[in-house]
Design a protein around this motif. Structure first.
Motif, PDB file in Angstrom:
ATOM      1  N   VAL A  21       8.898   7.679  -8.008  1.00 59.93           N
ATOM      2  CA  VAL A  21       8.238   6.697  -8.877  1.00 59.93           C
ATOM      3  C   VAL A  21       9.154   5.489  -9.103  1.00 59.93           C
ATOM      4  N   GLN A  22      10.428   5.753  -9.378  1.00 62.44           N
ATOM      5  CA  GLN A  22      11.391   4.659  -9.577  1.00 62.44           C
ATOM      6  C   GLN A  22      11.593   3.852  -8.294  1.00 62.44           C
ATOM      7  N   ASP A  23      11.624   4.543  -7.153  1.00 63.45           N
ATOM      8  CA  ASP A  23      11.802   3.866  -5.875  1.00 63.45           C
ATOM      9  C   ASP A  23      10.605   2.971  -5.556  1.00 63.45           C
ATOM     10  N   ILE A  24       9.392   3.448  -5.835  1.00 64.77           N
ATOM     11  CA  ILE A  24       8.187   2.632  -5.633  1.00 64.77           C
ATOM     12  C   ILE A  24       8.240   1.392  -6.517  1.00 64.77           C
ATOM     13  N   ARG A  62       0.844  -1.194   0.000  1.00 65.54           N
ATOM     14  CA  ARG A  62       0.000   0.000   0.000  1.00 65.54           C
ATOM     15  C   ARG A  62       0.877   1.241   0.000  1.00 65.54           C
ATOM     16  N   ILE A  63       0.626   2.147  -0.937  1.00 64.78           N
ATOM     17  CA  ILE A  63       1.389   3.397  -1.017  1.00 64.78           C
ATOM     18  C   ILE A  63       0.523   4.494  -0.416  1.00 64.78           C
ATOM     19  N   ASN A 120       6.987   0.922  13.467  1.00 70.74           N
ATOM     20  CA  ASN A 120       6.002  -0.052  13.930  1.00 70.74           C
ATOM     21  C   ASN A 120       5.358  -0.903  12.842  1.00 70.74           C
ATOM     22  N   TYR A 121       5.693  -0.625  11.600  1.00 72.79           N
ATOM     23  CA  TYR A 121       5.079  -1.386  10.502  1.00 72.79           C
ATOM     24  C   TYR A 121       6.156  -1.831   9.519  1.00 72.79           C
ATOM     25  N   ASN A 122       5.825  -2.864   8.748  1.00 72.73           N
ATOM     26  CA  ASN A 122       6.740  -3.349   7.706  1.00 72.73           C
ATOM     27  C   ASN A 122       6.647  -2.364   6.538  1.00 72.73           C
ATOM     28  N   ALA A 123       7.402  -1.286   6.672  1.00 72.57           N
ATOM     29  CA  ALA A 123       7.211  -0.158   5.754  1.00 72.57           C
ATOM     30  C   ALA A 123       8.526   0.484   5.362  1.00 72.57           C
ATOM     31  N   LYS A 124       8.517   1.069   4.179  1.00 76.85           N
ATOM     32  CA  LYS A 124       9.580   1.977   3.790  1.00 76.85           C
ATOM     33  C   LYS A 124       9.003   3.379   3.953  1.00 76.85           C
ATOM     34  N   VAL A 125       9.792   4.263   4.553  1.00 72.42           N
ATOM     35  CA  VAL A 125       9.386   5.645   4.757  1.00 72.42           C
ATOM     36  C   VAL A 125      10.281   6.534   3.906  1.00 72.42           C
ATOM     37  N   PHE A 178       3.928  -1.642   3.382  1.00 71.48           N
ATOM     38  CA  PHE A 178       3.549  -0.245   3.198  1.00 71.48           C
ATOM     39  C   PHE A 178       4.715   0.570   2.648  1.00 71.48           C
ATOM     40  N   TYR A 179       4.362   1.607   1.918  1.00 67.17           N
ATOM     41  CA  TYR A 179       5.320   2.613   1.460  1.00 67.17           C
ATOM     42  C   TYR A 179       4.707   3.939   1.855  1.00 67.17           C
ATOM     43  N   PHE A 180       5.308   4.589   2.854  1.00 70.71           N
ATOM     44  CA  PHE A 180       4.800   5.876   3.330  1.00 70.71           C
ATOM     45  C   PHE A 180       5.639   6.998   2.740  1.00 70.71           C
TER      46      PHE A 180
END
Length: 196
Positions: A97-100, A2-3, A24-29, A111-113
Motif C-alpha cells: 500500500v505504501q509502495d503504491i 493502473r494497479i 515491455n510496459y512502463n510498469a513497476k512489478v 502500470f503497477y503489476f
C-alpha cells in the motif's frame, strides 16, 4: 497508474507473464513473495515476532531467517502456519500500500503489476483496479511442475488442492489470460487486453 493484480495457481506460469509485463510496459512489478522476504529481514517489521514465535533455531549463522527451516517447521503445524501468516501478510500488505502511494506520487509509471498467489484470499481486490487470472489447464500445470521443479505428482496434487478453484479465480478476475499454450500466444492476449 493502473494497479493490476496478477494471480493464478501453481504452475500456471505467472513468473513468465510478470517478466514480460515488466520488460515491455512502463510498469513497476512487485512480487508479494519478494516483499515477504524484505519484511522478514533482521531489523524489519516481522523479524523479531517470527523469531519469538519459532525460536532462533530458524536462523542462519548471519542472523537471517532460514526460509527452508521456517517452512519445514510451519507446514507440519497448521496452527503455527496460521500464526506466521498473521504476522507476515499484514506487513506485506502495508508495504505494498505504501509502495503504491509512493509510485502514485512519483507519477512516472503507467502500470503497477502486483503478483501474489494469495491475491484473492488476502483481499487485494480492494487495492487493485483489476485482477488478472493466469490460467493453465491442470494437465499443463502438472507437466510444468514435474519438468521445471521436479515435483512429484503427489506434491503437485497436494499444493493444487490447497489453492483456489478455477471457478473462484474466474469469479474475482476481470481478465483471464490462458497460458496453456505458447508464451507468444499469452503475450498476444496481454497486448490485446492492454491496447483494447
Amino acid at each position: 497508474m493502473r494497479i493490476i493484480g496478477i494471480t493464478g495457481g501453481v504452475g500456471a506460469g505467472k513468473s513468465e507473464i510478470i517478466n514480460f509485463l515488466g520488460s515491455n510496459y512502463n510498469a513497476k512489478v512487485v512480487r508479494a513473495d519478494e516483499v515477504a522476504h524484505l519484511v522478514t529481514q533482521p531489523g524489519k517489521a516481522c523479524y523479531m515476532r517470527l523469531v519469538s514465535l519459532l525460536n532462533d533455531d530458524i536462523l542462519n549463522p548471519d542472523g537471517t531467517i532460514d526460509r527452508q527451516r521456517m517452512a519445514y517447521k510451519i507446514f507440519t503445524d497448521k496452527g503455527l502456519l496460521s500464526s506466521v501468516n498473521a504476522i507476515i501478510h499484514p506487513a506485506v500488505r502495508e508495504y505494498i500500500v505504501q509502495d503504491i502511494d509512493r509510485e502514485r506520487q512519483l507519477a512516472r509509471r503507467e502500470f503497477y503489476f502486483l503478483e501474489a498467489a494469495l491475491l484473492i484470499e488476502e483481499g487485494y481486490e480492494q487495492i487493485c483496479d483489476e485482477l488478472w487470472y493466469i490460467y493453465a489447464s491442470d494437465e499443463v500445470r502438472r507437466r510444468r511442475l514435474r519438468e521445471t521443479r521436479g515435483y512429484s505428482d503427489e506434491k503437485t496434487e497436494s499444493i493444487m488442492q490447497n489453492q483456489l478453484s478455477d471457478d473462484m479465480f474466474r469469479r474475482y478476475a476481470s481478465v483471464v489470460i490462458d497460458n496453456s499454450g505458447t508464451l507468444e500466444e499469452s503475450f498476444k492476449q496481454i497486448e490485446g487486453v492492454i491496447n483494447g
